[in-house]
Design a protein around this motif. Structure first.
Motif, PDB file in Angstrom:
ATOM      1  N   VAL A 142      -9.323  12.669  11.063  1.00  0.00           N
ATOM      2  CA  VAL A 142      -8.647  13.080   9.935  1.00  0.00           C
ATOM      3  C   VAL A 142      -7.303  12.853   9.944  1.00  0.00           C
ATOM      4  O   VAL A 142      -6.600  13.103  10.759  1.00  0.00           O
ATOM      5  CB  VAL A 142      -8.940  14.555   9.811  1.00  0.00           C
ATOM      6  CG1 VAL A 142      -8.505  15.074   8.568  1.00  0.00           C
ATOM      7  CG2 VAL A 142     -10.538  14.826   9.853  1.00  0.00           C
ATOM      8  N   ILE A 143      -6.820  12.222   8.709  1.00  0.00           N
ATOM      9  CA  ILE A 143      -5.452  11.893   8.692  1.00  0.00           C
ATOM     10  C   ILE A 143      -4.926  12.650   7.627  1.00  0.00           C
ATOM     11  O   ILE A 143      -5.362  12.426   6.519  1.00  0.00           O
ATOM     12  CB  ILE A 143      -5.075  10.400   8.428  1.00  0.00           C
ATOM     13  CG1 ILE A 143      -5.756   9.534   9.440  1.00  0.00           C
ATOM     14  CG2 ILE A 143      -3.607   9.748   8.007  1.00  0.00           C
ATOM     15  CD1 ILE A 143      -5.682   7.857   9.047  1.00  0.00           C
ATOM     16  N   LEU A 144      -3.714  13.593   7.961  1.00  0.00           N
ATOM     17  CA  LEU A 144      -3.295  14.353   7.053  1.00  0.00           C
ATOM     18  C   LEU A 144      -2.034  14.350   6.760  1.00  0.00           C
ATOM     19  O   LEU A 144      -1.302  14.346   7.559  1.00  0.00           O
ATOM     20  CB  LEU A 144      -3.642  15.884   7.447  1.00  0.00           C
ATOM     21  CG  LEU A 144      -5.209  16.228   7.759  1.00  0.00           C
ATOM     22  CD1 LEU A 144      -5.133  17.644   8.594  1.00  0.00           C
ATOM     23  CD2 LEU A 144      -5.745  16.736   6.222  1.00  0.00           C
ATOM     24  N   ASP A 145      -1.698  14.297   5.352  1.00  0.00           N
ATOM     25  CA  ASP A 145      -0.206  14.451   5.015  1.00  0.00           C
ATOM     26  C   ASP A 145       0.194  16.025   5.238  1.00  0.00           C
ATOM     27  O   ASP A 145      -0.920  16.686   4.694  1.00  0.00           O
ATOM     28  CB  ASP A 145       0.029  14.108   3.368  1.00  0.00           C
ATOM     29  CG  ASP A 145       1.401  14.256   3.036  1.00  0.00           C
ATOM     30  OD1 ASP A 145       2.260  13.699   3.618  1.00  0.00           O
ATOM     31  OD2 ASP A 145       1.453  14.898   2.037  1.00  0.00           O
ATOM     32  N   ASP A 192      -1.351   9.804  -4.715  1.00  0.00           N
ATOM     33  CA  ASP A 192      -2.534   9.037  -5.004  1.00  0.00           C
ATOM     34  C   ASP A 192      -2.373   7.386  -4.493  1.00  0.00           C
ATOM     35  O   ASP A 192      -3.380   7.031  -3.992  1.00  0.00           O
ATOM     36  CB  ASP A 192      -3.038   9.052  -6.650  1.00  0.00           C
ATOM     37  CG  ASP A 192      -3.469  10.360  -7.089  1.00  0.00           C
ATOM     38  OD1 ASP A 192      -4.201  11.000  -6.243  1.00  0.00           O
ATOM     39  OD2 ASP A 192      -3.214  10.488  -8.383  1.00  0.00           O
ATOM     40  N   ASP A 193      -1.152   7.122  -4.710  1.00  0.00           N
ATOM     41  CA  ASP A 193      -0.965   5.735  -4.210  1.00  0.00           C
ATOM     42  C   ASP A 193      -1.081   5.521  -2.894  1.00  0.00           C
ATOM     43  O   ASP A 193      -1.558   4.610  -2.161  1.00  0.00           O
ATOM     44  CB  ASP A 193       0.351   5.291  -4.678  1.00  0.00           C
ATOM     45  CG  ASP A 193       0.610   5.094  -6.325  1.00  0.00           C
ATOM     46  OD1 ASP A 193      -0.627   4.706  -6.867  1.00  0.00           O
ATOM     47  OD2 ASP A 193       1.480   5.006  -6.895  1.00  0.00           O
ATOM     48  N   ALA A 194      -0.386   6.544  -2.131  1.00  0.00           N
ATOM     49  CA  ALA A 194      -0.620   6.348  -0.456  1.00  0.00           C
ATOM     50  C   ALA A 194      -2.047   6.765   0.006  1.00  0.00           C
ATOM     51  O   ALA A 194      -2.210   5.998   0.918  1.00  0.00           O
ATOM     52  CB  ALA A 194       0.228   7.709   0.123  1.00  0.00           C
ATOM     53  N   LEU A 195      -2.641   7.502  -0.834  1.00  0.00           N
ATOM     54  CA  LEU A 195      -4.102   7.839  -0.339  1.00  0.00           C
ATOM     55  C   LEU A 195      -4.987   6.496  -0.622  1.00  0.00           C
ATOM     56  O   LEU A 195      -5.732   6.117   0.350  1.00  0.00           O
ATOM     57  CB  LEU A 195      -4.676   8.734  -1.232  1.00  0.00           C
ATOM     58  CG  LEU A 195      -6.232   9.280  -1.071  1.00  0.00           C
ATOM     59  CD1 LEU A 195      -6.082   9.768   0.536  1.00  0.00           C
ATOM     60  CD2 LEU A 195      -6.551  10.491  -1.899  1.00  0.00           C
ATOM     61  N   ASN A 236      -7.863   1.939   1.297  1.00  0.00           N
ATOM     62  CA  ASN A 236      -8.197   0.535   1.307  1.00  0.00           C
ATOM     63  C   ASN A 236      -7.799  -0.376   2.648  1.00  0.00           C
ATOM     64  O   ASN A 236      -8.662  -1.246   2.846  1.00  0.00           O
ATOM     65  CB  ASN A 236      -7.485  -0.102   0.107  1.00  0.00           C
ATOM     66  CG  ASN A 236      -7.893   0.163  -1.328  1.00  0.00           C
ATOM     67  OD1 ASN A 236      -9.006   0.780  -1.277  1.00  0.00           O
ATOM     68  ND2 ASN A 236      -7.074   0.095  -2.062  1.00  0.00           N
ATOM     69  N   LEU A 237      -7.072   0.020   3.132  1.00  0.00           N
ATOM     70  CA  LEU A 237      -6.447  -0.631   4.504  1.00  0.00           C
ATOM     71  C   LEU A 237      -7.716  -0.483   5.513  1.00  0.00           C
ATOM     72  O   LEU A 237      -8.029  -1.499   6.305  1.00  0.00           O
ATOM     73  CB  LEU A 237      -5.086  -0.267   4.856  1.00  0.00           C
ATOM     74  CG  LEU A 237      -4.659  -0.799   6.195  1.00  0.00           C
ATOM     75  CD1 LEU A 237      -4.460  -2.131   6.405  1.00  0.00           C
ATOM     76  CD2 LEU A 237      -3.255   0.133   6.682  1.00  0.00           C
ATOM     77  N   LEU A 238      -8.019   0.796   5.603  1.00  0.00           N
ATOM     78  CA  LEU A 238      -8.939   1.315   6.777  1.00  0.00           C
ATOM     79  C   LEU A 238     -10.348   0.911   6.362  1.00  0.00           C
ATOM     80  O   LEU A 238     -10.975   0.224   7.435  1.00  0.00           O
ATOM     81  CB  LEU A 238      -8.795   2.675   6.869  1.00  0.00           C
ATOM     82  CG  LEU A 238      -7.946   3.357   7.491  1.00  0.00           C
ATOM     83  CD1 LEU A 238      -7.666   4.860   7.720  1.00  0.00           C
ATOM     84  CD2 LEU A 238      -7.361   2.653   8.921  1.00  0.00           C
ATOM     85  N   THR A 239     -10.663   0.724   5.232  1.00  0.00           N
ATOM     86  CA  THR A 239     -11.954   0.289   4.738  1.00  0.00           C
ATOM     87  C   THR A 239     -12.062  -1.460   5.108  1.00  0.00           C
ATOM     88  O   THR A 239     -13.069  -1.774   5.535  1.00  0.00           O
ATOM     89  CB  THR A 239     -12.153   0.458   3.245  1.00  0.00           C
ATOM     90  OG1 THR A 239     -12.280   1.761   2.812  1.00  0.00           O
ATOM     91  CG2 THR A 239     -13.421  -0.525   2.648  1.00  0.00           C
ATOM     92  N   ALA A 240     -10.803  -1.922   4.760  1.00  0.00           N
ATOM     93  CA  ALA A 240     -10.766  -3.656   4.988  1.00  0.00           C
ATOM     94  C   ALA A 240     -10.867  -3.880   6.623  1.00  0.00           C
ATOM     95  O   ALA A 240     -11.413  -4.857   6.935  1.00  0.00           O
ATOM     96  CB  ALA A 240      -9.422  -4.078   4.566  1.00  0.00           C
ATOM     97  N   LEU A 241     -10.427  -2.727   7.456  1.00  0.00           N
ATOM     98  CA  LEU A 241     -10.646  -2.828   8.896  1.00  0.00           C
ATOM     99  C   LEU A 241     -12.086  -2.638   9.208  1.00  0.00           C
ATOM    100  O   LEU A 241     -12.217  -2.404  10.617  1.00  0.00           O
ATOM    101  CB  LEU A 241      -9.703  -1.820   9.471  1.00  0.00           C
ATOM    102  CG  LEU A 241      -8.006  -2.494   9.411  1.00  0.00           C
ATOM    103  CD1 LEU A 241      -7.174  -1.296  10.050  1.00  0.00           C
ATOM    104  CD2 LEU A 241      -7.893  -3.611   9.985  1.00  0.00           C
TER     105      LEU A 241
END
Length: 121
Positions: free
Chosen positions: A50-53, A12-15, A20-25
């Motif tokens: 799509v960025i997948l773990d 959850d934290d990584a997600l 938040n980072l990509l939204t800010a960009l």
């Protein structure tokens, strides 16, 4: 240029941090906490990236990538593995599963920006 980006990670934290980072960009971001949920969200959201773990359960990122590629329009998505798995065999596994790019955590904002700039508008 703003992209539609789907992020799937069972941490959850990584997600939330990456979202938040990509939204800010300036990107439109959708989130999923599993491989199965990523498929459902992808059908609705129509992501360009799509960025997948890889280490998600019960459907890992490799299986999710194969399933995403099988969706209508799945071959036009850029699939990015973002994982702690960085050994050569892991790179081979992601390539075979249909990923375009394999990144090892942690990833820098510059790396993400460059990768997102490579997608078609």
């Amino acid at each position: 240029m703003s992209k539609r980006v789907l992020i799937a990670d069972d941490d959850d934290d990584a997600l939330s941090c990456l979202a938040n980072l990509l939204t800010a960009l300036g990107h439109q971001v959708a989130q999923a906490c599993s491989g199965m949920q990523a498929l459902d969200v992808a059908r609705q959201f129509g992501p360009e990236v799509v960025i997948l773990d890889l280490g998600m359960t019960p459907m890992d990122g490799l299986a999710a990538a194969r399933a995403l590629r099988a969706l209508p329009g799945g071959h036009s998505m850029m699939l990015v593995a973002l994982t702690g798995w960085g050994q050569p065999q892991h790179h081979e596994m992601t390539q075979e599963a249909g990923f375009d790019i394999h990144l090892v955590k942690p990833v820098s904002i510059d790396q993400l920006g460059f990768i997102l700039s490579m997608t078609q508008p």
